[in-house]
Scaffold this motif. Structure first.
Motif, short mmCIF file in Angstrom:
data_model
loop_
_atom_site.label_atom_id
_atom_site.label_comp_id
_atom_site.label_asym_id
_atom_site.label_seq_id
_atom_site.Cartn_x
_atom_site.Cartn_y
_atom_site.Cartn_z
N ARG A 80 0.83 -1.21 0.00
CA ARG A 80 0.00 0.00 0.00
C ARG A 80 0.86 1.25 0.00
NH1 ARG A 80 -4.44 -1.56 4.61
NH2 ARG A 80 -5.47 -3.21 3.45
N LEU A 81 1.93 1.23 0.78
CA LEU A 81 2.82 2.39 0.84
C LEU A 81 3.55 2.61 -0.47
CD1 LEU A 81 4.08 1.87 4.49
CD2 LEU A 81 2.86 3.88 3.64
N VAL A 82 3.88 1.52 -1.17
CA VAL A 82 4.50 1.65 -2.49
C VAL A 82 3.49 2.28 -3.45
CG1 VAL A 82 5.39 0.35 -4.47
CG2 VAL A 82 6.17 -0.21 -2.16
N GLU A 83 2.24 1.79 -3.41
CA GLU A 83 1.19 2.34 -4.29
C GLU A 83 0.94 3.82 -4.02
OE1 GLU A 83 -2.35 -0.01 -3.90
OE2 GLU A 83 -1.31 -1.86 -4.46
N LYS A 84 1.06 4.23 -2.77
CA LYS A 84 0.84 5.62 -2.39
C LYS A 84 2.04 6.51 -2.71
CE LYS A 84 -2.47 4.71 1.30
NZ LYS A 84 -2.78 4.87 2.73
N GLY A 85 3.15 5.90 -3.13
CA GLY A 85 4.34 6.68 -3.46
C GLY A 85 5.18 7.04 -2.26
N ALA A 86 4.95 6.37 -1.12
CA ALA A 86 5.71 6.66 0.09
C ALA A 86 6.99 5.84 0.17
CB ALA A 86 4.85 6.40 1.33
N LEU A 87 7.01 4.69 -0.52
CA LEU A 87 8.17 3.79 -0.51
C LEU A 87 8.57 3.43 -1.93
CD1 LEU A 87 7.18 1.13 2.20
CD2 LEU A 87 8.67 3.11 2.50
N SER A 88 9.85 3.17 -2.09
CA SER A 88 10.34 2.60 -3.34
C SER A 88 10.78 1.17 -3.06
CB SER A 88 11.52 3.41 -3.90
OG SER A 88 12.65 3.26 -3.06
#
Length: 122
Positions: free
Chosen positions: A48-56
């Protein structure tokens, strides 16, 4: 950060802000003492965090390493501003007054606020 980060996602971010990059299994291990989350739950939150652009993500053999794309200070600033806007019309004084009510501010907090105000007045 356009999308809101949930409290559970913020728990994941805090682990990665302390040390990154990190594999999902390492995140699970770091959270093991604080949370009773399965590996699958942690992987879902990471996705979810990857999808939100918070993580790579970066491939590392058969696993992925996760790295924050937003600094903790940047997120904290955005979250504080959002809270202030939602609850106090964007004004800082009512927010600080609310925090100060009762036992909300320690002596150290008050000293730090006084020093900040002194610097801002210059």
């Amino acid at each position: 950060m356009a999308q809101r980060i949930s409290q559970s996602e913020l728990d994941i971010m805090n682990v990665l802000w302390e040390k990154s990059p990190m594999a999902a299994s390492d995140v699970v291990e770091r959270l093991d003492n604080d949370k009773d989350w399965s590996s699958r739950t942690v992987k879902t939150l990471l996705s979810r965090l990857v999808e939100k652009g918070a993580l790579s993500t970066e491939a590392d053999g058969r696993r992925y390493l996760y790295t924050p794309l937003i600094a903790k200070e940047t997120y904290a600033s955005h979250a504080a501003k959002s809270l202030s806007e939602r609850l106090f019309g964007g004004r800082a004084a009512p927010l600080v007054a609310h925090l100060a009510h009762g036992d909300g501010l320690s002596d150290t907090d008050i000293q730090e606020l006084e020093a900040l105000l002194a610097r801002l007045k210059k």
